[in-house]
Design an enzyme around this catalytic site. Structure first.
Site, mmCIF file in Angstrom:
data_model
loop_
_atom_site.group_PDB
_atom_site.id
_atom_site.type_symbol
_atom_site.label_atom_id
_atom_site.label_comp_id
_atom_site.label_asym_id
_atom_site.label_seq_id
_atom_site.Cartn_x
_atom_site.Cartn_y
_atom_site.Cartn_z
ATOM 1 N N GLU A 128 41.226 4.626 23.775
ATOM 2 C CA GLU A 128 42.205 4.310 22.732
ATOM 3 C C GLU A 128 42.531 5.539 21.890
ATOM 4 O O GLU A 128 43.690 5.796 21.560
ATOM 5 C CB GLU A 128 41.697 3.180 21.836
ATOM 6 C CG GLU A 128 42.714 2.747 20.803
ATOM 7 C CD GLU A 128 42.284 1.509 20.023
ATOM 8 O OE1 GLU A 128 42.817 1.301 18.916
ATOM 9 O OE2 GLU A 128 41.424 0.764 20.517
ATOM 10 N N ILE A 131 44.833 7.853 23.766
ATOM 11 C CA ILE A 131 46.212 7.370 23.743
ATOM 12 C C ILE A 131 46.863 7.688 22.409
ATOM 13 O O ILE A 131 48.027 8.110 22.342
ATOM 14 C CB ILE A 131 46.255 5.858 24.034
ATOM 15 C CG1 ILE A 131 45.831 5.601 25.485
ATOM 16 C CG2 ILE A 131 47.648 5.284 23.774
ATOM 17 C CD1 ILE A 131 45.573 4.150 25.798
ATOM 18 N N TYR A 132 46.108 7.517 21.329
ATOM 19 C CA TYR A 132 46.613 7.855 19.989
ATOM 20 C C TYR A 132 46.987 9.332 19.909
ATOM 21 O O TYR A 132 48.069 9.695 19.429
ATOM 22 C CB TYR A 132 45.538 7.507 18.961
ATOM 23 C CG TYR A 132 45.747 8.123 17.593
ATOM 24 C CD1 TYR A 132 46.670 7.605 16.705
ATOM 25 C CD2 TYR A 132 44.993 9.234 17.193
ATOM 26 C CE1 TYR A 132 46.853 8.163 15.443
ATOM 27 C CE2 TYR A 132 45.166 9.801 15.947
ATOM 28 C CZ TYR A 132 46.100 9.269 15.076
ATOM 29 O OH TYR A 132 46.279 9.832 13.845
ATOM 30 N N MET A 133 46.113 10.198 20.386
ATOM 31 C CA MET A 133 46.371 11.627 20.326
ATOM 32 C C MET A 133 47.594 12.006 21.161
ATOM 33 O O MET A 133 48.435 12.801 20.742
ATOM 34 C CB MET A 133 45.145 12.404 20.802
ATOM 35 C CG MET A 133 43.923 12.231 19.931
ATOM 36 S SD MET A 133 44.068 13.028 18.323
ATOM 37 C CE MET A 133 43.626 14.699 18.750
ATOM 38 N N LYS A 136 50.763 10.977 19.336
ATOM 39 C CA LYS A 136 51.113 11.942 18.294
ATOM 40 C C LYS A 136 51.730 13.198 18.903
ATOM 41 O O LYS A 136 52.702 13.755 18.374
ATOM 42 C CB LYS A 136 49.876 12.304 17.470
ATOM 43 C CG LYS A 136 49.400 11.216 16.529
ATOM 44 C CD LYS A 136 50.415 10.949 15.422
ATOM 45 C CE LYS A 136 49.858 10.043 14.345
ATOM 46 N NZ LYS A 136 50.891 9.688 13.331
#
Length: 221
Positions: A128, A131-133, A136
């Site tokens: 997760e 995926i966030y990185m 961004k």
């Protein structure tokens, strides 16, 4: 100056709204939940209800007419799932840029995240967070590829709720470290009021240099 903040009920956003109001600026926050309007009012900000995961460019453009700058401080948050990392942290940031261009807003500040060019090695982070990185990173790339508005990208270190110190380490690369959300908000205020770093990508962590001095030193490099 008129500033509209996406993610207007977030912790950094609420601090920034209060700072802007205290400096005599006009500020509004985009929020999904109308019940959050009272918290924005306490910070001196107008609440504009818009769900950036569902709104059209035209709908958001209407909220940005007359703004001098927009700030993207929204985020899906921990535990929100992989899909919302992409629809909020990536897609909503791009949608705000499209609406800002349509509304004639010249300045865009993106609150991003610190990492090795934000392209996470899947063996380094949990799924997760990776995926966030990447979301961004994709938002940064999409904004840089646009002709307008020209983005200023701010990558803070590990966020805390400690009291702000007014002192930071600000640079093209700083290395990792903690920083109070209050100091991130103060850096955003300084960037909004002083455009000398417009269009730059900067990293910021807690440090020893007063914020105004840190901006001036980096601008001179």
């Amino acid at each position: 100056m008129r500033v509209v903040i996406a993610g207007g009920h977030g912790k950094i956003a609420l601090i920034l709204e209060k700072l802007l109001t205290e400096r005599g600026h006009s500020v509004a926050g985009l929020v999904r939940n109308p019940a959050h309007a009272a918290d924005l009012a306490d910070a001196g900000a107008e609440a504009l209800v818009a769900d950036l995961e569902k709104a059209t460019v035209d709908e958001v453009t209407g909220h940005l007419i007359g703004a001098d700058a927009v700030v993207f401080a929204a985020g899906a948050g921990p535990g929100s799932g992989a899909a919302r990392k992409e629809t909020v942290d990536r897609d909503a940031a791009v949608l705000l840029a499209e609406a800002a261009e349509a509304a004639g807003v010249g300045r865009y500040l993106l609150v991003s995240a610190m990492g090795d060019h934000l392209r996470a090695d899947p063996d380094t982070f949990d799924e997760e967070f990776g995926i966030y990185m990447r979301a961004k990173a994709a938002a940064e790339d999409a904004l840089r590829a646009r002709s307008a508005p020209r983005p200023t990208i701010v990558r803070p270190g590990l966020l805390s709720n400690d009291p702000g110190t007014g002192r930071v380490d600000l640079g093209d690369r700083t290395g990792t470290g903690p920083i109070p959300r209050a100091d991130v908000a103060a850096v955003l205020l300084a960037l909004l009021e002083d455009p000398q770093l417009d269009g730059r990508t900067v990293e910021v962590i807690g440090g020893d240099t007063p914020i105004a001095d840190a901006l001036s030193v980096l601008a001179a490099r």
